[in-house]
Design an enzyme around this catalytic site. Structure first.
Site, PDB file in Angstrom:
ATOM      1  N   ARG A 182      -0.653  -7.627  -3.844  1.00  0.00           N
ATOM      2  CA  ARG A 182      -0.597  -6.541  -3.421  1.00  0.00           C
ATOM      3  C   ARG A 182      -1.699  -6.568  -2.273  1.00  0.00           C
ATOM      4  O   ARG A 182      -0.983  -6.387  -1.155  1.00  0.00           O
ATOM      5  CB  ARG A 182      -1.045  -5.490  -4.717  1.00  0.00           C
ATOM      6  CG  ARG A 182      -1.020  -4.076  -4.282  1.00  0.00           C
ATOM      7  CD  ARG A 182      -2.020  -3.651  -3.123  1.00  0.00           C
ATOM      8  NE  ARG A 182      -3.313  -3.235  -3.516  1.00  0.00           N
ATOM      9  CZ  ARG A 182      -3.759  -2.612  -2.492  1.00  0.00           C
ATOM     10  NH1 ARG A 182      -3.753  -2.495  -1.609  1.00  0.00           N
ATOM     11  NH2 ARG A 182      -5.184  -3.174  -3.001  1.00  0.00           N
ATOM     12  N   ASP A 183      -3.277  -6.489  -1.996  1.00  0.00           N
ATOM     13  CA  ASP A 183      -3.793  -6.314  -0.879  1.00  0.00           C
ATOM     14  C   ASP A 183      -3.512  -7.321  -0.131  1.00  0.00           C
ATOM     15  O   ASP A 183      -3.471  -7.358   1.246  1.00  0.00           O
ATOM     16  CB  ASP A 183      -4.671  -6.191  -1.648  1.00  0.00           C
ATOM     17  CG  ASP A 183      -5.588  -5.555  -0.217  1.00  0.00           C
ATOM     18  OD1 ASP A 183      -5.828  -4.839   0.513  1.00  0.00           O
ATOM     19  OD2 ASP A 183      -7.124  -5.350  -0.314  1.00  0.00           O
ATOM     20  N   CYS A 189      -5.931  -3.436   5.380  1.00  0.00           N
ATOM     21  CA  CYS A 189      -5.501  -2.620   5.040  1.00  0.00           C
ATOM     22  C   CYS A 189      -4.683  -2.516   6.490  1.00  0.00           C
ATOM     23  O   CYS A 189      -5.155  -2.145   7.575  1.00  0.00           O
ATOM     24  CB  CYS A 189      -6.776  -2.202   5.206  1.00  0.00           C
ATOM     25  SG  CYS A 189      -5.846   0.084   4.658  1.00  0.00           S
ATOM     26  N   HIS A 207     -15.017  -3.781  -4.745  1.00  0.00           N
ATOM     27  CA  HIS A 207     -13.999  -5.103  -3.529  1.00  0.00           C
ATOM     28  C   HIS A 207     -14.402  -5.357  -2.271  1.00  0.00           C
ATOM     29  O   HIS A 207     -15.507  -4.664  -1.591  1.00  0.00           O
ATOM     30  CB  HIS A 207     -13.361  -3.875  -3.900  1.00  0.00           C
ATOM     31  CG  HIS A 207     -11.663  -4.045  -2.951  1.00  0.00           C
ATOM     32  ND1 HIS A 207     -10.419  -4.667  -3.078  1.00  0.00           N
ATOM     33  CD2 HIS A 207     -11.232  -4.635  -1.446  1.00  0.00           C
ATOM     34  CE1 HIS A 207      -9.621  -5.104  -2.433  1.00  0.00           C
ATOM     35  NE2 HIS A 207     -10.193  -4.817  -1.521  1.00  0.00           N
ATOM     36  N   HIS A 266     -14.310  -6.830   1.562  1.00  0.00           N
ATOM     37  CA  HIS A 266     -13.787  -7.701   2.578  1.00  0.00           C
ATOM     38  C   HIS A 266     -14.384  -8.677   3.069  1.00  0.00           C
ATOM     39  O   HIS A 266     -15.934  -8.594   3.510  1.00  0.00           O
ATOM     40  CB  HIS A 266     -12.860  -7.271   3.540  1.00  0.00           C
ATOM     41  CG  HIS A 266     -11.998  -6.594   2.838  1.00  0.00           C
ATOM     42  ND1 HIS A 266     -10.857  -6.419   3.614  1.00  0.00           N
ATOM     43  CD2 HIS A 266     -11.296  -6.263   1.895  1.00  0.00           C
ATOM     44  CE1 HIS A 266      -9.834  -5.854   2.829  1.00  0.00           C
ATOM     45  NE2 HIS A 266     -10.445  -5.627   1.438  1.00  0.00           N
ATOM     46  N   ASN A 303     -10.047 -10.427   2.614  1.00  0.00           N
ATOM     47  CA  ASN A 303      -9.916 -10.394   1.301  1.00  0.00           C
ATOM     48  C   ASN A 303     -11.200 -11.392   1.063  1.00  0.00           C
ATOM     49  O   ASN A 303     -11.026 -12.156   1.357  1.00  0.00           O
ATOM     50  CB  ASN A 303      -9.423 -10.655   0.130  1.00  0.00           C
ATOM     51  CG  ASN A 303      -8.301  -8.720   0.587  1.00  0.00           C
ATOM     52  OD1 ASN A 303      -9.174  -7.738  -0.091  1.00  0.00           O
ATOM     53  ND2 ASN A 303      -7.054  -8.548   0.287  1.00  0.00           N
TER      54      ASN A 303
END
Length: 311
Positions: free
Chosen positions: A16-17, A243, A210, A212, A252
């Site tokens: 997803r990300d 993003c 989460h 980065h 990430n």
């Protein structure tokens, strides 16, 4: 080193990300293969996609199909990102195990990303909770507070505002909450300070960090959170991701680097690192021309690394 957990979960967000941030649109069958190999490598929590309009993110157009396949894999907790009630209804239709509603503590980023103010997102979560309860589904709701350490659009985001919004999400009906360093501004000390306060508020309903790796501190930040007892961390295979509405947020935490660090410290992740590195090589091959990140794939596992069988 005190306070480290004995076990931790690396939640995969590459599907997803990771994929939403690159130009390549990975075919659905490749995503299925990724899921199969990830489960075989010991991954048990995977964010499989996002229920957003296909015109906005064509990379996520097949999320319903990918979710349906993920639900056939034994032992896998399949999560999806939902930006609003409509997305949540699709997640409920697909019987997702978890749906994550992103909320940005940065007012500017919230308007750019979701076209809502942070408090309007809180109200949306209350509607999602009502829909979940009415559906009879067991899908969990996670409120994820992003730009928790600052924002490229707004600049400073006050910790008090981050904590206020996290409490508001819990009050609105989130089953659990998480914090995200969306643009890679965090450092270990700021993580320790904010996560300590977050844990006081949310207790065992605080579920995930989460981070980065924009400035190379993702793993250091994970360690700072782990020392406080946090046991779940998002990461993306080959460090892909970012993003679309947060300039400079590329990268990430790398799943394989994070899995190696935790395992080297004696923290059980259930990951088969050899299988994970093989999958990393396969995915990188599918994404030829796209930027990938991480260090372990270059150096390899040291001979001293204690391999553990996947759970």
């Amino acid at each position: 080193m005190n306070g480290l957990p004995t076990r931790a979960t690396v939640r995969e967000v590459g599907l997803r990300d990771g994929l939403q941030s690159i130009a390549t649109v990975l075919p659905t069958e490749r995503k299925r293969e990724w899921l199969r190999d990830a489960v075989a490598a010991g991954q048990r929590e995977i964010e499989v996609g996002s229920f957003v309009p296909a015109r906005l993110l064509p990379q996520m157009a097949d999320t319903a199909e990918v979710l349906a396949y993920a639900k056939t894999l034994p032992g896998l907790v399949a999560s999806v990102l939902v930006p609003n009630l409509k997305g949540a209804e699709r997640a409920l239709d697909g019987d997702a195990d978890l749906m994550i509603l992103p909320l940005s503590a940065s007012h500017a980023h919230s308007l750019a990303n979701l076209r809502k103010t942070p408090d309007e997102v809180v109200a949306e979560l209350a509607r999602i909770r009502a829909a979940r309860d009415a559906s009879g589904r067991k899908t969990l709701i996670e409120g994820g507070v992003g730009t928790a350490f600052g924002c490229t659009l707004q600049g400073v985001v006050e910790p008090a505002e981050v904590l206020r919004l996290m409490q508001a999400l819990l009050d609105a009906g989130a089953d659990r909450v998480s914090l995200a360093d969306t643009v890679g501004y965090a450092d270990p000390l700021s993580v320790s300070r904010l996560f300590e306060q977050a844990l006081k508020i949310a207790g065992d309903r605080f579920c995930c960090g989460h981070f980065h790796d924009t400035r190379g501190l993702a793993l250091a930040n994970v360690l700072a959170a782990a020392q406080l007892g946090v046991t779940r961390f998002d990461a993306s295979l080959a460090g892909i991701g970012g993003c679309p509405h947060a300039p400079g947020a590329s990268g990430n935490a790398s799943t394989e680097d994070l899995g190696f660090m935790l395992g080297a410290m004696g923290i059980d992740t259930g990951l088969d690192m050899d299988a994970l590195l093989a999958l990393r090589a396969k995915v990188a091959g599918w994404l030829t021309g796209e930027q990938t990140n991480g260090a372990l794939w270059r150096a390899g596992l040291p001979k001293t690394f204690q391999r553990a069988a996947a759970h």
